[in-house]
Structures are given as structure tokens and as C-alpha cells.
Design an enzyme around this catalytic site. Sequence first.
Site, PDB file in Angstrom:
ATOM      1  N   LYS A  16       0.889  -1.329  -0.076  1.00  0.00           N
ATOM      2  CA  LYS A  16       0.129  -0.274   0.236  1.00  0.00           C
ATOM      3  C   LYS A  16       0.887   1.184   0.221  1.00  0.00           C
ATOM      4  CE  LYS A  16      -3.291   3.105   0.618  1.00  0.00           C
ATOM      5  NZ  LYS A  16      -4.006   3.545  -0.810  1.00  0.00           N
ATOM      6  N   CYS A  29      -2.853  11.484   1.565  1.00  0.00           N
ATOM      7  CA  CYS A  29      -2.305  10.136   1.204  1.00  0.00           C
ATOM      8  C   CYS A  29      -0.832  10.173   0.601  1.00  0.00           C
ATOM      9  CB  CYS A  29      -2.949   9.189   0.486  1.00  0.00           C
ATOM     10  SG  CYS A  29      -4.739   8.932   1.259  1.00  0.00           S
TER      11      CYS A  29
HETATM   12  N1  SAJ Z   1      -0.445  15.163  -8.533  1.00  0.00           N
HETATM   13  C1  SAJ Z   1       0.468  15.945  -9.395  1.00  0.00           C
HETATM   14  N2  SAJ Z   1       0.855  15.288 -10.654  1.00  0.00           N
HETATM   15  C2  SAJ Z   1       0.093  14.147 -11.035  1.00  0.00           C
HETATM   16  C3  SAJ Z   1      -0.808  13.696 -10.198  1.00  0.00           C
HETATM   17  C4  SAJ Z   1      -1.343  14.508  -9.053  1.00  0.00           C
HETATM   18  O1  SAJ Z   1       0.885  17.055  -9.337  1.00  0.00           O
HETATM   19  O2  SAJ Z   1       0.314  13.748 -12.321  1.00  0.00           O
HETATM   20  C5  SAJ Z   1      -0.769  15.770  -7.469  1.00  0.00           C
HETATM   21  C6  SAJ Z   1      -2.246  16.508  -7.275  1.00  0.00           C
HETATM   22  O3  SAJ Z   1      -2.559  17.656  -7.886  1.00  0.00           O
HETATM   23  C7  SAJ Z   1      -2.658  16.310  -5.901  1.00  0.00           C
HETATM   24  C8  SAJ Z   1      -1.652  15.253  -5.268  1.00  0.00           C
HETATM   25  O4  SAJ Z   1      -0.615  14.991  -6.456  1.00  0.00           O
HETATM   26  O5  SAJ Z   1      -2.244  17.423  -5.159  1.00  0.00           O
HETATM   27  C9  SAJ Z   1      -2.342  13.714  -5.023  1.00  0.00           C
HETATM   28  O6  SAJ Z   1      -3.232  13.666  -6.155  1.00  0.00           O
HETATM   29  P1  SAJ Z   1      -3.421  12.253  -6.605  1.00  0.00           P
HETATM   30  O7  SAJ Z   1      -4.698  12.063  -7.579  1.00  0.00           O
HETATM   31  O8  SAJ Z   1      -2.296  11.420  -7.084  1.00  0.00           O
HETATM   32  O9  SAJ Z   1      -3.769  11.174  -5.391  1.00  0.00           O
HETATM   33  P2  SAJ Z   1      -4.904  11.476  -4.367  1.00  0.00           P
HETATM   34  O10 SAJ Z   1      -4.506  12.072  -3.156  1.00  0.00           O
HETATM   35  O11 SAJ Z   1      -6.141  11.751  -4.547  1.00  0.00           O
HETATM   36  O12 SAJ Z   1      -4.862   9.877  -3.531  1.00  0.00           O
HETATM   37  C10 SAJ Z   1      -5.916   8.995  -3.572  1.00  0.00           C
HETATM   38  C11 SAJ Z   1      -5.718   8.098  -2.124  1.00  0.00           C
HETATM   39  N3  SAJ Z   1      -6.969   7.646  -1.969  1.00  0.00           N
HETATM   40  C12 SAJ Z   1      -8.073   8.263  -1.201  1.00  0.00           C
HETATM   41  O13 SAJ Z   1      -7.642   9.605  -0.735  1.00  0.00           O
HETATM   42  C13 SAJ Z   1      -9.132   7.810  -0.772  1.00  0.00           C
HETATM   43  C14 SAJ Z   1      -4.987   7.313  -2.187  1.00  0.00           C
HETATM   44  O14 SAJ Z   1      -4.669   6.489  -1.258  1.00  0.00           O
HETATM   45  C15 SAJ Z   1      -4.707   6.342  -3.727  1.00  0.00           C
HETATM   46  O15 SAJ Z   1      -3.679   5.528  -3.689  1.00  0.00           O
HETATM   47  C16 SAJ Z   1      -4.728   7.325  -4.812  1.00  0.00           C
HETATM   48  O16 SAJ Z   1      -5.923   8.113  -4.405  1.00  0.00           O
HETATM   49  C17 SAJ Z   1      -4.958   6.504  -5.983  1.00  0.00           C
HETATM   50  O17 SAJ Z   1      -4.327   6.972  -6.996  1.00  0.00           O
HETATM   51  O18 SAJ Z   1      -5.416   5.375  -6.122  1.00  0.00           O
END
Ligand code: SAJ
Length: 437
Positions: free
Chosen positions: A214, A268
Site C-alpha cells: 500500500k 495520502c
Molecule cells: N498530482 C500531480 N501530478 C500528477 C498527479 C497528481 O502533481 O500527475 C498531485 C495532485 O494535484 C494532488 C496530489 O498530487 O495534489 C495527489 O493527487 P493524486 O490524484 O495522486 O492522489 P490522491 O491524493 O487523490 O490519492 C488518493 C488516495 N486515496 C484516497 O484519498 C481515498 C490514495 O490512497 C490512493 O492510492 C490514490 O488516490 C490513487 O491514486 O489511488
Amino acid sequence: MDTTVDKSWRIGILGMGYVGLPTATIFAKRGFRVLGGDINAGIVDAINRGESPISEKGLDISVREAVSKGMLHATSDTDAVVRESDAVLVVVQTPIDDEKKPDLSTLKSAVRTISKNLAKGKLIIIESTLPPGATQETIIPILEQGGLKAGKDFYLAYSPERAIPTRTLEEIQKNSRIIGGITEESALLARELYSHITSGELVTGDIKTAEVVKVIENTYRDVNIALSNEIAIFCEKLGVDAAGVIEMANKHPRVNLLQPGTGVGGHCIPKDPHFLISKAKELGVELRVISSARKVNEDMPKHLLEIIGKALKSADKRIDDSKVAVLGIAYKGNTGDVRGTPSREVIETLMEMRCNVFSHDPFVSQDFGGKFSNRVEDAARDADCLVIVTDHDEYKQLDLKALSKILKKPAVIVDGRRIIDPQSAEESDLHYFGVGY
Ligand code: SAJ
């Protein structure tokens, strides 16, 4: 104990948050009676009114349906949730503290509640993200305080969520899951339970492996984003558009670079690498790539502020004598969640530099001290610079010509998420700056 899972099972879920509540409504929809436990009375009351206290797509409807059909009831009597359930899922947050160490206090409190009300034959599943080794070192000793043995008198498994906000309900029902069991029986029973709610592959194994998997998944994202951010900073100096570089590099069948931006927020991705780093330190191992990547991402709001300074300078303006419109408060696009948002540091630092900050966000109404505007035009009017910090879909359709007319001249835009086409901006008389541009 050759138990099988059927719809007579009562499901208890401790933690009615971003993952617990969607999970509860999905079990309810599949015909299980669910008891949702939360220590926050406001959350409990909202759910029992059929309302979702969380802004997640489709969640309000699924809460209303589950509650109106009598399949989901929320309570702050968490002892009763454990006593009256055959399976108890723990889905509470496991943050890091100011020293970036795991803070398992909420989790331990939920596990103590289970321990006090544990009975033979129950299935206990931890879904909260755990530092590797935490089940063995922390959770089992608490659960066994009442004399019952994990794997012998009750089943114990660990199965973290992989759902992404804005698609949580959909992903919980289709994503694969890893399920670690204290015994094979525990893993198989948990797998049978989850087979009722997801069509995704259910992979069983041991708990410690599942704990590492995880945190590695989210650490992978953090390191990948850090690589893209570092490439962006390099390309700015080189005079090459990083967005084009990344897009073309990703044409390679085995390259999958994520997007550079204003930083990595959420509850996360910024946290999980620290679960690994702190455990590794205990074991005398230094995780140099993971630690450096975390630092690169943590420094991206500062990098955006440098670009804002450069953009204002190009218009012969100074930060301390400018009005800046910040578009985006939430940590990522199309969500209202502000936890760990890069916008906070951007707005607070601009304020410290005596900049006149106006902010806008379609999903959030707080502004960390800026002046919140309900419409983009209100924030942009007479602004010296327009800054995009969050990639909300609304900002991908900005009327650049209209904005150029209401911004102070020479009009300047800083695209922190690379969602505006630089050429369209220049054609609209908006001088374009961006991360990686
Ligand atoms: N981000 C970037 N560049 C990218 C992708 C994301 O800068 O290419 C930034 C986003 O703007 C954000 C941060 O990273 O600020 C995180 O965003 P994310 O979409 O990667 O992931 P999260 O925070 O939404 O992570 C969620 C989490 N699950 C829940 O909140 C229920 C995490 O445990 C999951 O593993 C993740 O989604 C997932 O991708 O499955």
C-alpha cells in the site's frame, strides 16, 4: 472455523470518512445491514438524515438510499458497532505528526474499542494505511488484551483502499485489492466479504507484505511526480516546454511520467512515503530516492512563487505592490478537499510578502487569509497576475480574451498545472508563464 459470508452478516465500519462512508453505502446497496460508527456527532447526524457530510460524486444519493432503506445506520456508540457486527472494518485516518512520524492515535483508539467488545468468530479488517509492521507491533497486542488470539479466536486481515477521490464509489466497486491475513483462513474470509462489493481481482497474502504494498503504491506516485517536477524545472532553464517533453516521452511503450505542477497535496500521497522513511530509519536503512522526491514535491509551491515573481517583474511590477488572483484552493482538480493543498503555502507566502491576494475555487469557500471571490471575474478584476494552482475542469475553459480585458495591463498568467494553451494565452494578449515552460 469454516465460516462463509452471507447477507445475514452485519457489517460494522469504524470511521465514516472519505473511504468509510462510501464503503458503507456500497455494502448496504449489496444487501448487507451496516452500522457506521464515528466519534463526530455531526457526521453521525448528517448520515442518519440521509445526507453525506463529504463532497464526493454520487455519495449523497447513495447515503440517502442506504439510510431510507434502513440498510445503513450511523452511531457514535462505537462499542455497539463492534458488539453488533460480524465483520468490523477500521477505516480511520492515519496521519503523520509535525515531525513527519506516523500518528496512529486515532487508529489505536478504534482498535481498543474493538478489543473491549471482541467476541469469538468476528472478522476484523483494517483498511487504514499502516506503516509496515504496525499490525504485528501495535494492533495485535491491543486486540489480544482481552485474551482472545488473532487467527485462532477471531479473524484478522489488512486490506487498504486504492480508490481515488472524485471516483471513490466507482473505484471501490471495480479496483483490485490486496488482502493480507494473519492466517490464510482470515485472508480467504476477508476476500469472500470483499467479493460481494468489488469485481476487481482480490489478491491474498500476508499482512506485512500488504502493508508495504500500500505505501509503495503511493510512494511510486510521489517519486514519479517528483521526477516530472524536476524535469520541469530543468526545462524552464533550458528553454524547452516540459509538457511537450513529457507527452512525447510517454509515447514510449514503457514510460509513464505523471504531470509536473504546483505540488503534491492530499492526505495520502504526501504522507505514505514518510511511513516508509520512518520505518526504514528504525531499521537503519536510508531511503535516499524517496526522501529526495518528497523534498522536491514539498518545494514546488516555492518554485511557483518564484515564477509569480518573475511574471510580475516582466510587467515591471513587484509582489508587494500587486494584486494576485489565485485560482484553486483544493489540493487537486474537481474536489473540495483542502488537506495538504499547495495553495495554502502559495497564498500565505504571498500575504507575508504584502501582496493583495484574491482567491477563487468552485468547490471550496475558504481562502487561507486571501479575499475569497465567488466568481473568477471578481478575483481577476484589476489583478496584476492570474495564477492557476488547482486543475479544476472549470479553469480549463477560462475565457482568456475576457480575462485579458479585466486584468491590469500588461496582463500576465501563471499556469501552475499546465491546463492553459500558451499560444491561446498569448493570442489573447495574456503573457504566459507556467511550471516547466
Ligand atoms: N498530482 C500531480 N501530478 C500528477 C498527479 C497528481 O502533481 O500527475 C498531485 C495532485 O494535484 C494532488 C496530489 O498530487 O495534489 C495527489 O493527487 P493524486 O490524484 O495522486 O492522489 P490522491 O491524493 O487523490 O490519492 C488518493 C488516495 N486515496 C484516497 O484519498 C481515498 C490514495 O490512497 C490512493 O492510492 C490514490 O488516490 C490513487 O491514486 O489511488
